[in-house]
Design a protein around this motif. Sequence first.
Motif, short mmCIF file in Angstrom:
data_model
loop_
_atom_site.label_atom_id
_atom_site.label_comp_id
_atom_site.label_asym_id
_atom_site.label_seq_id
_atom_site.Cartn_x
_atom_site.Cartn_y
_atom_site.Cartn_z
N LYS A 28 40.10 -2.14 -56.99
CA LYS A 28 40.22 -2.91 -55.33
C LYS A 28 39.60 -4.53 -56.31
O LYS A 28 39.94 -4.59 -57.58
CB LYS A 28 38.19 -2.34 -55.47
CG LYS A 28 37.51 -2.20 -57.09
CD LYS A 28 35.52 -2.27 -56.74
CE LYS A 28 35.42 -1.80 -57.95
NZ LYS A 28 33.88 -1.14 -57.11
N GLY A 29 39.99 -5.42 -55.12
CA GLY A 29 40.15 -6.56 -55.62
C GLY A 29 39.36 -7.76 -54.65
O GLY A 29 38.96 -6.49 -53.33
N LYS A 30 39.70 -8.75 -54.65
CA LYS A 30 38.64 -9.38 -53.75
C LYS A 30 39.75 -10.49 -53.26
O LYS A 30 40.30 -11.17 -54.24
CB LYS A 30 37.22 -9.59 -54.48
CG LYS A 30 37.19 -9.78 -55.35
CD LYS A 30 36.01 -10.83 -55.37
CE LYS A 30 35.85 -10.63 -56.88
NZ LYS A 30 34.21 -11.15 -57.29
N VAL A 61 36.95 -10.99 -48.98
CA VAL A 61 37.17 -9.96 -48.17
C VAL A 61 37.70 -8.73 -49.56
O VAL A 61 38.02 -9.34 -50.25
CB VAL A 61 38.06 -9.95 -47.39
CG1 VAL A 61 38.36 -8.44 -46.68
CG2 VAL A 61 38.15 -10.64 -46.15
N TRP A 62 36.72 -7.88 -49.52
CA TRP A 62 37.22 -6.42 -50.51
C TRP A 62 38.78 -6.10 -49.82
O TRP A 62 38.16 -5.75 -48.22
CB TRP A 62 35.60 -5.88 -50.95
CG TRP A 62 34.82 -7.30 -51.80
CD1 TRP A 62 33.54 -7.62 -51.18
CD2 TRP A 62 35.05 -6.89 -52.95
NE1 TRP A 62 33.00 -8.24 -51.96
CE2 TRP A 62 32.74 -7.99 -53.05
CE3 TRP A 62 35.27 -6.31 -53.86
CZ2 TRP A 62 33.45 -8.33 -54.85
CZ3 TRP A 62 35.22 -6.74 -55.15
CH2 TRP A 62 34.23 -6.89 -55.44
N GLY A 130 35.69 4.31 -46.75
CA GLY A 130 36.54 3.35 -47.39
C GLY A 130 36.25 2.06 -48.87
O GLY A 130 35.83 2.42 -49.89
N SER A 131 34.52 2.42 -48.11
CA SER A 131 34.03 0.54 -48.90
C SER A 131 33.20 1.45 -49.77
O SER A 131 32.97 1.15 -50.86
CB SER A 131 33.14 -0.30 -48.00
OG SER A 131 33.07 0.48 -46.78
N LEU A 132 32.64 2.12 -49.24
CA LEU A 132 31.23 2.88 -49.91
C LEU A 132 32.35 3.67 -51.30
O LEU A 132 31.82 3.46 -52.37
CB LEU A 132 30.39 4.46 -49.12
CG LEU A 132 29.65 3.59 -48.21
CD1 LEU A 132 29.24 5.42 -46.98
CD2 LEU A 132 28.52 3.01 -48.86
N PRO A 137 29.97 -4.31 -52.97
CA PRO A 137 28.59 -4.54 -53.35
C PRO A 137 28.01 -4.08 -52.27
O PRO A 137 28.23 -4.34 -50.78
CB PRO A 137 28.77 -6.36 -52.95
CG PRO A 137 30.58 -5.71 -53.67
CD PRO A 137 31.06 -5.47 -52.82
N ASP A 138 26.37 -3.97 -52.16
CA ASP A 138 25.62 -3.01 -51.13
C ASP A 138 25.89 -4.44 -50.28
O ASP A 138 25.80 -3.77 -48.74
CB ASP A 138 24.05 -3.19 -51.86
CG ASP A 138 24.35 -1.81 -52.88
OD1 ASP A 138 25.30 -1.20 -52.78
OD2 ASP A 138 23.20 -1.77 -53.36
#
Length: 178
Positions: A28-30, A61-62, A130-132, A137-138
């Motif tokens: 993962k990246g940002k 943006v993650w 996908g984000s979960l 980050p929450d």
Amino acid sequence: MNLYFAYGSNLHQIRLESRLGEADFLGKGKLHSSEIHFHKLGGDGSGKATVQSSSDPQNVVWGAVYDLSKSQENLLDKYESLGAGYHKTQIEIEMKNGGKVPCFNYEGMREYVDYTSLPFHWYKKLVVLGSLHLKFPDKYVEFLKSIQSEKDSNPKRVATNQRLIKLMEEKNVDSHIK
């Protein structure tokens, strides 16, 4: 290497691989100085994810970084309506270890931006799952969950995406995380 930064419905490896076949997840990246929005008008009339530059370097943006073959990239160009909805950009992504990698992504073309468009419920669910799965980050996940969405009136499209969502929900969330 063709490094792709997925930030929308292609975040989850199950979704991406349903389109392209096996894809190498690198982590993962940002993307700094950017914001995610859902106002790129899709061919189905709904809002799709896009990124916009921000003057604030704290806005990120993650996403997920995948290494794709050239043929997978060409296939993804078709799925993303390259030139007729999205254009491809070269960006630099900060990875979990702090290193930076050059990637490509898709950003909504100005003539396809409609600030009144909303994503369909199933589309938003793909992004949230996908984000979960990637354990973003929450605060970021909560923001994605807060995006207003609307019902898709096409039952076939809903059923197709619900099957994909079910697979994603059943997936062990730790299986592909690096």
